[in-house]
Design a protein around this motif. Structure first.
Motif, mmCIF file in Angstrom:
data_model
loop_
_atom_site.group_PDB
_atom_site.id
_atom_site.type_symbol
_atom_site.label_atom_id
_atom_site.label_comp_id
_atom_site.label_asym_id
_atom_site.label_seq_id
_atom_site.Cartn_x
_atom_site.Cartn_y
_atom_site.Cartn_z
ATOM 1 N N ARG A 107 -0.749 -40.549 14.266
ATOM 2 C CA ARG A 107 -0.930 -40.309 12.822
ATOM 3 C C ARG A 107 -1.826 -39.110 12.533
ATOM 4 N N GLY A 108 -2.332 -38.468 13.578
ATOM 5 C CA GLY A 108 -3.177 -37.295 13.406
ATOM 6 C C GLY A 108 -4.591 -37.605 13.005
ATOM 7 N N GLU A 109 -5.042 -38.797 13.301
ATOM 8 C CA GLU A 109 -6.383 -39.228 12.906
ATOM 9 C C GLU A 109 -7.439 -38.977 13.973
ATOM 10 N N ARG A 110 -7.016 -38.598 15.165
ATOM 11 C CA ARG A 110 -7.944 -38.437 16.284
ATOM 12 C C ARG A 110 -8.018 -37.000 16.756
ATOM 13 N N ASN A 111 -9.198 -36.625 17.190
ATOM 14 C CA ASN A 111 -9.413 -35.354 17.871
ATOM 15 C C ASN A 111 -9.638 -35.718 19.333
#
Length: 76
Positions: free
Chosen positions: A44-48
């Motif tokens: 979901r693109g929530e993590r780096n």
């Protein structure tokens, strides 16, 4: 490109490669020794992600870490 967009593009690529490999999120998480909710948040693109976790995911899917970044070539 904004950082949020980079994370989302990366997450989309992880999802694409995971599905192509025939894994569910849970199966990928198990193979990569990560939590299923973590894999979902990556997609979901929530993590780096750390480079270690990029490598864990790549190894589990059976691709090189560079495969996750192939979308970058086509980014203006």
């Amino acid at each position: 490109m904004k950082i949020e967009n980079v994370r989302l593009a990366f997450g989309n690529r992880v999802r694409e490669l995971r599905k192509n490999a025939g894994f569910t999120q849970e199966e990928l998480a198990d193979a990569a020794e990560l939590d299923r909710s973590y894999v979902g948040s990556v997609e979901r693109g929530e993590r780096n992600l750390s480079i270690e976790n990029v490598c864990r995911l790549a190894n589990a899917i059976g691709v090189s870490p560079a495969e996750f970044f192939s979308w970058w070539r086509d980014t203006p």
